[in-house]
Design an enzyme around this catalytic site. Structure first.
Site, PDB file in Angstrom:
ATOM      1  N   LYS A   1       0.674  12.752 -11.056  1.00  0.00           N
ATOM      2  CA  LYS A   1       0.325  12.542 -12.467  1.00  0.00           C
ATOM      3  C   LYS A   1       1.487  11.936 -13.242  1.00  0.00           C
ATOM      4  O   LYS A   1       1.277  11.074 -14.098  1.00  0.00           O
ATOM      5  CB  LYS A   1      -0.090  13.867 -13.129  1.00  0.00           C
ATOM      6  CG  LYS A   1      -1.479  14.337 -12.733  1.00  0.00           C
ATOM      7  CD  LYS A   1      -1.920  15.489 -13.630  1.00  0.00           C
ATOM      8  CE  LYS A   1      -3.140  16.205 -13.070  1.00  0.00           C
ATOM      9  NZ  LYS A   1      -3.511  17.377 -13.869  1.00  0.00           N
TER      10      LYS A   1
ATOM     11  N   LYS B   1     -10.330  11.299  -2.705  1.00  0.00           N
ATOM     12  CA  LYS B   1     -11.203  12.310  -3.317  1.00  0.00           C
ATOM     13  C   LYS B   1     -11.862  11.763  -4.575  1.00  0.00           C
ATOM     14  O   LYS B   1     -11.282  10.914  -5.266  1.00  0.00           O
ATOM     15  CB  LYS B   1     -10.407  13.581  -3.629  1.00  0.00           C
ATOM     16  CG  LYS B   1      -9.482  13.472  -4.813  1.00  0.00           C
ATOM     17  CD  LYS B   1      -8.952  14.824  -5.293  1.00  0.00           C
ATOM     18  CE  LYS B   1      -8.017  14.556  -6.481  1.00  0.00           C
ATOM     19  NZ  LYS B   1      -7.339  15.720  -6.998  1.00  0.00           N
TER      20      LYS B   1
ATOM     21  N   LYS C   1     -11.696  11.652 -11.753  1.00  0.00           N
ATOM     22  CA  LYS C   1     -11.851  10.859 -12.977  1.00  0.00           C
ATOM     23  C   LYS C   1     -10.997   9.611 -12.950  1.00  0.00           C
ATOM     24  O   LYS C   1     -11.290   8.642 -13.634  1.00  0.00           O
ATOM     25  CB  LYS C   1     -11.465  11.711 -14.193  1.00  0.00           C
ATOM     26  CG  LYS C   1     -12.461  12.798 -14.493  1.00  0.00           C
ATOM     27  CD  LYS C   1     -13.631  12.267 -15.310  1.00  0.00           C
ATOM     28  CE  LYS C   1     -14.755  13.293 -15.301  1.00  0.00           C
ATOM     29  NZ  LYS C   1     -15.971  12.827 -15.956  1.00  0.00           N
TER      30      LYS C   1
HETATM   31  P1  TYM Z   1      -9.688  20.666 -12.273  1.00  0.00           P
HETATM   32  O1  TYM Z   1     -10.194  20.855 -13.668  1.00  0.00           O
HETATM   33  O2  TYM Z   1      -8.982  19.408 -11.959  1.00  0.00           O
HETATM   34  O3  TYM Z   1     -10.876  20.781 -11.264  1.00  0.00           O
HETATM   35  C1  TYM Z   1     -11.760  21.879 -11.260  1.00  0.00           C
HETATM   36  C2  TYM Z   1     -12.110  22.248  -9.833  1.00  0.00           C
HETATM   37  O4  TYM Z   1     -12.763  21.162  -9.163  1.00  0.00           O
HETATM   38  C3  TYM Z   1     -12.168  20.968  -7.891  1.00  0.00           C
HETATM   39  N1  TYM Z   1     -12.290  19.559  -7.499  1.00  0.00           N
HETATM   40  C4  TYM Z   1     -12.794  19.121  -6.332  1.00  0.00           C
HETATM   41  N2  TYM Z   1     -13.302  19.783  -5.270  1.00  0.00           N
HETATM   42  C5  TYM Z   1     -13.761  19.035  -4.236  1.00  0.00           C
HETATM   43  N3  TYM Z   1     -13.741  17.677  -4.219  1.00  0.00           N
HETATM   44  C6  TYM Z   1     -13.242  16.976  -5.255  1.00  0.00           C
HETATM   45  N4  TYM Z   1     -13.250  15.641  -5.226  1.00  0.00           N
HETATM   46  C7  TYM Z   1     -12.736  17.704  -6.376  1.00  0.00           C
HETATM   47  N5  TYM Z   1     -12.176  17.342  -7.553  1.00  0.00           N
HETATM   48  C8  TYM Z   1     -11.916  18.477  -8.228  1.00  0.00           C
HETATM   49  C9  TYM Z   1     -10.717  21.385  -8.078  1.00  0.00           C
HETATM   50  O5  TYM Z   1     -10.111  21.696  -6.847  1.00  0.00           O
HETATM   51  C10 TYM Z   1     -10.871  22.585  -8.989  1.00  0.00           C
HETATM   52  O6  TYM Z   1     -11.128  23.758  -8.243  1.00  0.00           O
HETATM   53  N6  TYM Z   1      -5.452  23.255 -12.008  1.00  0.00           N
HETATM   54  C11 TYM Z   1      -6.904  23.405 -12.010  1.00  0.00           C
HETATM   55  C12 TYM Z   1      -7.420  24.307 -13.112  1.00  0.00           C
HETATM   56  C13 TYM Z   1      -6.841  25.681 -13.170  1.00  0.00           C
HETATM   57  C14 TYM Z   1      -7.068  26.747 -12.263  1.00  0.00           C
HETATM   58  C15 TYM Z   1      -6.336  27.859 -12.770  1.00  0.00           C
HETATM   59  C16 TYM Z   1      -7.781  26.859 -11.073  1.00  0.00           C
HETATM   60  C17 TYM Z   1      -6.021  26.163 -14.148  1.00  0.00           C
HETATM   61  N7  TYM Z   1      -5.736  27.473 -13.902  1.00  0.00           N
HETATM   62  C18 TYM Z   1      -6.332  29.089 -12.121  1.00  0.00           C
HETATM   63  C19 TYM Z   1      -7.766  28.081 -10.418  1.00  0.00           C
HETATM   64  C20 TYM Z   1      -7.051  29.175 -10.937  1.00  0.00           C
HETATM   65  C21 TYM Z   1      -7.504  22.031 -12.219  1.00  0.00           C
HETATM   66  O7  TYM Z   1      -6.904  21.164 -12.786  1.00  0.00           O
HETATM   67  O8  TYM Z   1      -8.791  21.931 -11.856  1.00  0.00           O
END
Ligand code: TYM
Length: 332
Positions: free
Chosen positions: A112, A195, A198
C-alpha cells in the site's frame, strides 16, 4: 462457546465477491456455532485519506451489506470500531511492544505504501496491523475468519499475544486464523493470477455485489480462461477456470468433482452462462436487502448501538486487565 472476531473496511462502498466468499460467508456460518463479534473498521479506513461525508455513508453501507448477507444481530455482535474506544487504547500498548523492523515487514503495508509513495503514506498505515492485533486480542478471540491476505496480520497477533503474556503474565488468548482453503483467495476475472481487489487493473475483473446484475453477468461471461477446452479444477495450469469453478461450487453447494462431471464434454461457454445466472440470482436479492436496511437508518443505527454496547462490555474488561498488567496506576 468459542469466540470469533473479524472486521471489514467500509472504504470500498460495495463489497466485492472476494470479501463475501473469503470472509463474510464464513462470518454468517460461524454466528451459529460461536460467540461472534464482527465490526466495520472505520479506524482502519482512515489510514488512507477519506472524505468524511463519504466515510459515514460507507460505514452504514457496510453494516447494511453485512446484515443483507445474513448476519443476525440476535446471533452475533455487529458494531462499528470507532464506537468502542478501547480499540485505539489497546493499540497504543501493543504499538509499544512491536518492533519497528517487525512492522516494516508487513507485506500489505509495503504494497500500500509503495502504491501511495513513501512520503504520502501515513504513520497510521504503518501501524495498521497493530490496531488489528488490538481488535482481535480485546475480545479474547479463539479464531479469526479472514481471507488469505490477512494471514500475516494474524501471525503478528499471535506473536504479540505471546510476547505480552510472556512479559506481563497470562492476559490474552492466542488466536488462530480461520481460513477456508477453497475460498481463501478469489481471483480477478481478467487476471486469474492476482486476487480480486478494489485496486484491480481493470473494473472488468472485479465483481462488486451492488453493481447492476446485468453488468455482473457480462463480467462473468467475459472472464479470462485459457486456450484449452477442458473444464477441470487445476489452479496451477487453469487458474481462470478453477476460479469460476470455486465460485460456482461455493454459491451452489456443489462439490468440485460433481461440477467437473456435470461439465464434462461441454465448453467454457456453458459454465460461464450458468455461473452468470447463479451470480444474478445471488446479487439481486442481496442488493434489495441492502437497500431495505439503508432505507431504515434508525433501525440500522440502533442495531449498531446495541452491538457497540455489547462489544464495549467485553473490550473494557480486557483493556482494564492489560492496563493493570503493564503497570498503569488505576484511576481513583
Ligand atoms: P478487508 O476489508 O480488506 O477485507 C475484508 C475481508 O475480505 C477478505 N478478502 C478476500 N478473501 C478472498 N479473496 C479475495 N480476493 C479477498 N479480498 C478480500 C479479506 O481477507 C478480509 O477477511 N485488515 C482487514 C480488516 C480488519 C480485521 C480486523 C480482520 C481490521 N481488523 C480484525 C480481522 C480481524 C482488512 O483490511 O480486510
Amino acid at each position: 462457546s468459542p469466540r470469533v472476531l473479524s472486521g471489514i473496511q467500509p472504504t470500498a462502498g460495495s463489497f466485492h465477491l472476494g470479501n463475501y466468499l473469503g470472509a463474510v460467508r464464513q462470518w454468517v456460518a460461524l454466528q451459529e456455532t460461536h460467540d461472534a463479534f464482527y465490526m466495520v473498521v472505520d479506524l482502519h479506513a482512515i489510514t488512507v485519506p477519506q472524505d468524511p461525508a463519504q466515510l459515514r455513508v460507507n460505514t452504514r453501507l457496510a453494516a447494511a451489506q453485512l446484515l443483507a448477507a445474513g448476519l443476525d444481530p440476535e446471533r452475533c455482535t455487529l458494531f462499528v470500531q470507532s464506537h468502542v474506544p478501547e480499540h485505539a487504547q489497546l493499540a497504543w500498548v501493543m504499538n509499544c511492544l512491536t518492533g519497528f523492523g517487525e512492522a516494516s515487514r508487513m507485506t500489505q503495508f509495503k504494497d500500500k505504501s509503495a502504491r501511495q509513495g513513501a512520503d504520502r503514506a501515513s504513520v497510521g498505515l504503518f501501524t495498521y496491523p497493530v490496531l488489528q492485533v488490538a481488535d482481535i486480542l480485546l475480545y479474547q478471540a479463539h479464531e479469526v475468519p479472514v481471507g488469505e491476505d490477512q494471514r500475516q496480520h494474524i501471525e503478528l497477533t499471535r506473536d504479540l499475544a505471546d510476547r505480552f503474556n510472556g512479559r506481563f503474565g497470562p492476559t490474552f488468548t492466542v488466536p488462530k486464523p480461520h481460513i477456508l482453503k477453497e475460498t481463501a483467495k478469489i481471483y480477478d476475472l481478467q487476471d486469474p493470477t492476482v486476487k480480486m481487489s478494489k485496486s484491480a487493473s481493470t473494473p472488468k475483473g472485479l465483481i462488486n455485489l451492488l453493481d447492476d446484475p446485468k453488468a455482473t453477468a457480462k463480467k462473468v461471461k467475459s472472464a479470462v480462461t485459457d486456450t484449452d477446452t477442458v473444464i477441470r479444477y487445476d489452479v496451477e495450469n487453469k487458474p481462470g477456470v478453477s476460479n469460476l469453478l470455486t465460485v460456482h461450487s461455493t454459491l451452489t453447494g456443489t462439490s468440485l468433482a460433481e461440477l467437473e462431471e456435470r461439465y464434462a464434454g461441454k465448453g467454457y461457454g456453458a459454465l460461464k452462462t450458468d455461473l452468470a445466472e447463479i451470480m444474478v440470482e445471488f446479487v439481486t436479492p442481496f442488493k434489495e436487502r441492502t437497500q431495505q436496511y439503508l432505507d431504515d437508518p434508525e433501525t440500522l443505527d440502533s442495531i449498531l448501538a446495541k452491538g457497540a454496547e455489547k462489544a464495549r462490555a467485553v473490550a473494557a474488561e480486557t483493556l482494564a486487565l492489560a492496563y493493570e498488567r503493564v503497570g498503569f496506576l488505576p484511576a481513583k
